[in-house]
Write a protein that holds these residues in place. Structure first.
Motif, PDB file in Angstrom:
ATOM      1  N   ILE A  71     -25.007   4.720  -3.265  1.00 47.90           N
ATOM      2  CA  ILE A  71     -25.444   3.673  -4.205  1.00 47.90           C
ATOM      3  C   ILE A  71     -24.686   2.372  -3.942  1.00 47.90           C
ATOM      4  O   ILE A  71     -25.283   1.292  -3.876  1.00 47.90           O
ATOM      5  CB  ILE A  71     -25.251   4.157  -5.666  1.00 47.90           C
ATOM      6  CG1 ILE A  71     -26.318   5.200  -5.983  1.00 47.90           C
ATOM      7  CG2 ILE A  71     -25.318   2.993  -6.643  1.00 47.90           C
ATOM      8  CD1 ILE A  71     -26.149   5.907  -7.316  1.00 47.90           C
ATOM      9  N   VAL A  72     -23.392   2.479  -3.747  1.00 48.17           N
ATOM     10  CA  VAL A  72     -22.606   1.271  -3.469  1.00 48.17           C
ATOM     11  C   VAL A  72     -23.092   0.610  -2.185  1.00 48.17           C
ATOM     12  O   VAL A  72     -23.205  -0.623  -2.095  1.00 48.17           O
ATOM     13  CB  VAL A  72     -21.100   1.620  -3.371  1.00 48.17           C
ATOM     14  CG1 VAL A  72     -20.318   0.472  -2.745  1.00 48.17           C
ATOM     15  CG2 VAL A  72     -20.553   1.941  -4.746  1.00 48.17           C
ATOM     16  N   SER A  73     -23.446   1.437  -1.217  1.00 52.61           N
ATOM     17  CA  SER A  73     -23.899   0.889   0.051  1.00 52.61           C
ATOM     18  C   SER A  73     -25.210   0.110  -0.117  1.00 52.61           C
ATOM     19  O   SER A  73     -25.388  -0.980   0.447  1.00 52.61           O
ATOM     20  CB  SER A  73     -24.047   2.038   1.042  1.00 52.61           C
ATOM     21  OG  SER A  73     -24.906   1.693   2.053  1.00 52.61           O
ATOM     22  N   VAL A  74     -26.120   0.637  -0.913  1.00 53.22           N
ATOM     23  CA  VAL A  74     -27.391  -0.058  -1.138  1.00 53.22           C
ATOM     24  C   VAL A  74     -27.174  -1.367  -1.906  1.00 53.22           C
ATOM     25  O   VAL A  74     -27.763  -2.406  -1.582  1.00 53.22           O
ATOM     26  CB  VAL A  74     -28.393   0.849  -1.884  1.00 53.22           C
ATOM     27  CG1 VAL A  74     -29.622   0.057  -2.318  1.00 53.22           C
ATOM     28  CG2 VAL A  74     -28.813   2.010  -1.000  1.00 53.22           C
ATOM     29  N   ILE A  75     -26.297  -1.306  -2.900  1.00 55.46           N
ATOM     30  CA  ILE A  75     -26.026  -2.529  -3.681  1.00 55.46           C
ATOM     31  C   ILE A  75     -25.419  -3.606  -2.765  1.00 55.46           C
ATOM     32  O   ILE A  75     -25.820  -4.770  -2.781  1.00 55.46           O
ATOM     33  CB  ILE A  75     -25.061  -2.220  -4.844  1.00 55.46           C
ATOM     34  CG1 ILE A  75     -25.711  -1.258  -5.834  1.00 55.46           C
ATOM     35  CG2 ILE A  75     -24.641  -3.503  -5.552  1.00 55.46           C
ATOM     36  CD1 ILE A  75     -24.756  -0.725  -6.893  1.00 55.46           C
ATOM     37  N   ASN A  76     -24.473  -3.164  -1.973  1.00 48.61           N
ATOM     38  CA  ASN A  76     -23.843  -4.063  -1.018  1.00 48.61           C
ATOM     39  C   ASN A  76     -24.864  -4.747  -0.128  1.00 48.61           C
ATOM     40  O   ASN A  76     -24.866  -5.962   0.056  1.00 48.61           O
ATOM     41  CB  ASN A  76     -22.943  -3.208  -0.114  1.00 48.61           C
ATOM     42  CG  ASN A  76     -21.518  -3.678  -0.132  1.00 48.61           C
ATOM     43  OD1 ASN A  76     -21.267  -4.818   0.180  1.00 48.61           O
ATOM     44  ND2 ASN A  76     -20.607  -2.802  -0.518  1.00 48.61           N
ATOM     45  N   ASN A  77     -25.732  -3.915   0.400  1.00 51.51           N
ATOM     46  CA  ASN A  77     -26.762  -4.388   1.311  1.00 51.51           C
ATOM     47  C   ASN A  77     -27.721  -5.370   0.630  1.00 51.51           C
ATOM     48  O   ASN A  77     -28.038  -6.436   1.160  1.00 51.51           O
ATOM     49  CB  ASN A  77     -27.508  -3.141   1.806  1.00 51.51           C
ATOM     50  CG  ASN A  77     -28.453  -3.477   2.924  1.00 51.51           C
ATOM     51  OD1 ASN A  77     -28.082  -4.222   3.815  1.00 51.51           O
ATOM     52  ND2 ASN A  77     -29.663  -2.951   2.860  1.00 51.51           N
ATOM     53  N   ASN A  78     -28.157  -5.013  -0.555  1.00 52.93           N
ATOM     54  CA  ASN A  78     -29.069  -5.887  -1.297  1.00 52.93           C
ATOM     55  C   ASN A  78     -28.454  -7.259  -1.527  1.00 52.93           C
ATOM     56  O   ASN A  78     -29.070  -8.293  -1.243  1.00 52.93           O
ATOM     57  CB  ASN A  78     -29.382  -5.276  -2.676  1.00 52.93           C
ATOM     58  CG  ASN A  78     -30.483  -4.228  -2.615  1.00 52.93           C
ATOM     59  OD1 ASN A  78     -31.266  -4.199  -1.668  1.00 52.93           O
ATOM     60  ND2 ASN A  78     -30.554  -3.381  -3.619  1.00 52.93           N
ATOM     61  N   LEU A  79     -27.249  -7.239  -2.081  1.00 52.75           N
ATOM     62  CA  LEU A  79     -26.638  -8.515  -2.460  1.00 52.75           C
ATOM     63  C   LEU A  79     -26.353  -9.372  -1.225  1.00 52.75           C
ATOM     64  O   LEU A  79     -26.574 -10.583  -1.231  1.00 52.75           O
ATOM     65  CB  LEU A  79     -25.356  -8.270  -3.264  1.00 52.75           C
ATOM     66  CG  LEU A  79     -25.571  -7.577  -4.619  1.00 52.75           C
ATOM     67  CD1 LEU A  79     -24.239  -7.357  -5.322  1.00 52.75           C
ATOM     68  CD2 LEU A  79     -26.496  -8.387  -5.523  1.00 52.75           C
ATOM     69  N   THR A  80     -25.893  -8.731  -0.185  1.00 49.07           N
ATOM     70  CA  THR A  80     -25.605  -9.488   1.035  1.00 49.07           C
ATOM     71  C   THR A  80     -26.881 -10.073   1.629  1.00 49.07           C
ATOM     72  O   THR A  80     -26.920 -11.243   2.016  1.00 49.07           O
ATOM     73  CB  THR A  80     -24.928  -8.570   2.077  1.00 49.07           C
ATOM     74  OG1 THR A  80     -23.778  -7.988   1.473  1.00 49.07           O
ATOM     75  CG2 THR A  80     -24.534  -9.350   3.317  1.00 49.07           C
TER      76      THR A  80
END
Lengths: 450, 293
Positions: A71-80
């Motif tokens: 989940i953290v990885s997806v959030i990271n990816n989205n925001l970036t």
């Protein structure tokens, strides 16, 4: 009485007043400085992605920890990928968050230049559900900005990640997010002269790819219903190009109306109850709407020219379209009943495929100028044209549900060249390729899924 | 230096008035006026600033510190329980020839089969732990002077024992107060005012940290007006006070970004000897010229 008070006035009060007045002069003189209140205009800033730290989400067991990491990885990816945030590497973190309900040590996050901090916790409930909680902190103001918890089935963890990303995006930019959405597009496989084109769909970040049609018939120009998970597109399934509807949830597919000629370039009305499209009659094409409930059609344009690519304003009051009635392709706007048709594009070159922003303020378009294809935006009155990207072949812009990002396809030259999906921020600052395994064209962005 | 002459004239006038007062005779002598104060030697730049202020002043509502809790977040679109779209990753089997159907597709609500996800957001309670309480009021300030003069106070001022006690800040937190304040700002600052270079240096320092969101709806009108207090070493003193409000999420984000800029770039490098001139500053964060990026 009178004389007494007059005497009092003259002997005491007046001199006293005089002293007071003199003193006041000094006060005023010295206080000239003290009361100096300056007012300063700050008119230029530094535009850069907001540094945000997304701490590892906590979980009490190993299975939960896997979800937490993903989940953290997806959030990271989205925001970036949005270009508006810069996710700080976890390696730089000083504080390791260990208690979700404790206040972070803001000083530690400030040192690494984080302006916002996300903390979270994943719990697998005894009933099998997954609970995802997060808090967004303002590091400089040292306070929580928002916090939510979600429950879902574990296999839906991606959607949770998108919803959390949207909440963060929304709180820090003031605009609604766009991460919890998907994109339909035409997947292209096979050699250049024999391409197989299938309708396909994926999440906006490229995950959950799936094909919707088998490639037997040519399909083109898919468009999302802004109100539901339904698509309209053009297909040669019946031999002649026709406009179809496709329900993503049920897989049900049907043709939109029986017309004497080819129908193409369909798009939904903002309420999702009508389809607007072009109908070819001889060498001309005119724009029609059809109410899906009653199948009633209405002709909106009637010119000996090719009128096509209609797109409703989000309030439904106006329609932009493309026409070559003046001799070359240009963008026009008319009222939704077809009245008051007026040209709005007057720049050099040929303009096509206008798409009205879901925010209502801009119209995106493709422009052909000096042999190059440009994607740009202009206001609904044709003013304020800005080019966001250009190249050998760019086409088919589609808006993210919040009207902030445009996705389009870019074709590369050569025998092995082909179309790929790209996205660009409204400001033209953040151009990125959208990862698809095969060639892809004609993207259409869905509304938010919730 | 601009104001020295008028001030000198004003003071002399006042002295003359005092003398006149002190003389026994002429009765009926009124001591009411202070017309000598409105000395307006105003540069063109300041005049422009005043105009801008008088335009914005109307929008100024009361300057309330941001609430610590975010109750409104609860109203954010609640993600609907929605079905996992049961994705079949493999290609769909050959589609039947689409046959025109007499029945139009009902724009029915989406099928909600095994509805699980229900990613119902619930606001996470902040009350679980104490957050740093925002100070409800700006740092201690001197009350506005009353018109009745106090001899003791004047004596005290004369012997300079209360030098740091700032006098008569303009009334604040009301609409008219803002206007008064704005006006006053343009009539002050002579010898001790910041020079253009000092001002510019301060502006540059804040601009380095101001990272407004561009490209949002109405981005070009998201002006944030903020009052700040600085300590003598240039650090932010007490709460920042946003003076205008618009109640939109865009404005909230814009004001928070302005706030962060001020906090992040402190302490400010200011001339210590002119502390009186910059201990209180009104900042206008105006993104108009950078809205479209």
């Amino acid at each position: 009485m009178m004389t007494n008070s007059a005497a009092l006035w003259n002997r005491f009060i007046k001199p006293a007043l005089a002293v007071v007045l003199l003193a006041a002069c000094f006060v005023i003189a010295t206080d000239q400085r003290a009361s100096a209140l300056i007012e300063i205009d700050i008119t230029r800033g530094t535009i850069e992605p907001l540094p945000i730290a997304i701490s590892g989400f906590l979980s009490s067991d190993s299975r939960g920890q896997e979800y937490a990491t993903d989940i953290v990885s997806v959030i990271n990816n989205n925001l970036t990928n949005s270009g508006l945030f810069e996710a700080i590497s976890q390696d730089a973190f000083i504080e390791r968050i260990s208690d979700f309900n404790a206040q972070p040590r803001f000083g530690d996050w400030r040192i690494i230049n984080a302006q916002a901090l996300v903390t979270g916790r994943i719990t697998l409930e005894s009933d099998g559900r997954l609970k995802a909680e997060f808090r967004l902190w303002d590091v400089l103001a040292q306070q929580q900005m928002t916090g939510f918890q979600f429950f879902t089935t574990p296999r839906n963890w991606r959607r949770i990640s998108h919803l959390i990303s949207d909440a963060i995006y929304e709180r820090l930019t003031g605009e609604t997010g766009y991460f919890d959405s998907r994109v339909v597009f035409i997947e292209e496989t096979g050699p250049k002269n024999e391409r197989v084109k299938r309708l396909a769909m994926m999440d906006q970040d490229g995950a959950n790819f799936r094909r919707l049609t088998d490639g037997e018939h040519l399909v083109l120009t898919p468009r999302f219903n802004p109100r539901s998970q339904e698509i309209t597109y053009m297909s040669y399934a019946s031999g002649e190009p026709r406009v179809y509807l496709y329900n993503i949830e049920t897989g049900q597919q049907q043709v939109v109306g029986e017309f004497p000629g080819m129908t193409f370039s369909p798009r939904f009305s903002p309420d999702g109850l009508q389809v607007i499209m072009s109908l070819q009659q001889g060498g001309n094409a005119n724009i029609y709407t059809m109410e899906l409930q009653t199948r009633r059609t209405q002709r909106l344009t009637n010119t000996p020219a090719i009128d096509t690519a209609p797109s409703f304003a989000p309030d439904g009051s106006q329609i932009s379209f493309e026409s070559d009635r003046s001799g070359s392709q240009q963008i026009y706007v008319m009222n939704s009943d077809g009245s008051d048709q007026r040209r709005i594009s007057y720049g050099d070159g040929r303009y096509s495929t206008p798409v009205w922003s879901p925010r209502g303020d801009l119209i995106a378009f493709t422009k052909l100028l000096n042999g190059r294809f440009l994607i740009g935006v202009m206001k609904a009155d044709g003013s304020g044209e800005r080019i966001l990207t250009e190249g050998y072949h760019n086409e088919g812009p589609t808006w993210s549900p919040n009207g902030r990002v445009l996705m389009f396809f870019r074709e590369s030259r050569g025998e092995h060249g082909g179309p790929r999906l790209w996205s660009v921020d409204l400001t033209g600052r953040n151009e990125r390729e959208v990862d698809t395994t095969n060639f892809a064209s004609d993207p259409a962005w869905s509304p938010l899924m919730n | 230096m601009r104001l020295s002459l008028p001030i000198s004239v004003g003071l002399h006038t006042a002295i003359l008035l005092s003398a006149a007062l002190a003389l026994p005779e002429p009765e009926e002598f009124e001591v009411t006026e202070q017309e000598s104060v409105p000395v307006n030697v105003v540069t063109y730049e300041e005049y422009q600033q005043m105009r801008a202020q008088s335009e914005t002043a109307e929008e100024v509502v009361e300057a309330a510190p941001e609430p610590v809790t975010e109750t409104e977040v609860q109203e954010e679109r609640p993600p609907e329980p929605e079905a996992e779209p049961a994705p079949e990753p493999e290609p769909v089997a050959a589609l039947p020839e689409p046959v025109p159907e007499p029945v139009p597709p009902e724009p029915e609500p989406e099928p909600v089969p095994e509805v699980e996800p229900e990613p119902e957001p619930e606001l996470i309670d902040e009350a679980a732990y104490p957050l740093p309480q925002q100070k409800p009021t700006p740092p201690p300030r001197v009350e506005p002077e009353e018109t009745v003069l106090d001899l003791d106070r004047i004596a005290a001022l004369l012997d300079k024992s209360e030098e740091e006690d700032r006098a008569a800040p303009p009334p604040e937190t009301t609409d008219s107060g803002q206007q008064d304040q704005a006006d006053e700002a343009n009539f002050t600052g002579t010898d001790v005012a910041l020079t253009g270079d000092e001002r510019d240096a301060f502006i540059r320092q804040i601009e380095r940290c101001w990272n407004p969101v561009i490209g949002v709806v109405g981005a070009d009108s998201l002006l944030v007006r903020m009052r700040i207090y600085l300590t003598q070493n240039g650090a932010v003193d007490g709460e920042l006070e946003v003076l205008n409000t618009e109640g939109t999420s865009q404005f909230r984000a814009a004001s928070e970004r302005a706030r962060r800029a001020v906090l992040q770039c402190q302490p400010y490098d200011m001339p210590a000897e002119k502390y009186d001139a910059w201990q209180e500053i009104i900042l206008n964060f105006d993104p108009r010229f950078m809205a479209e990026g």
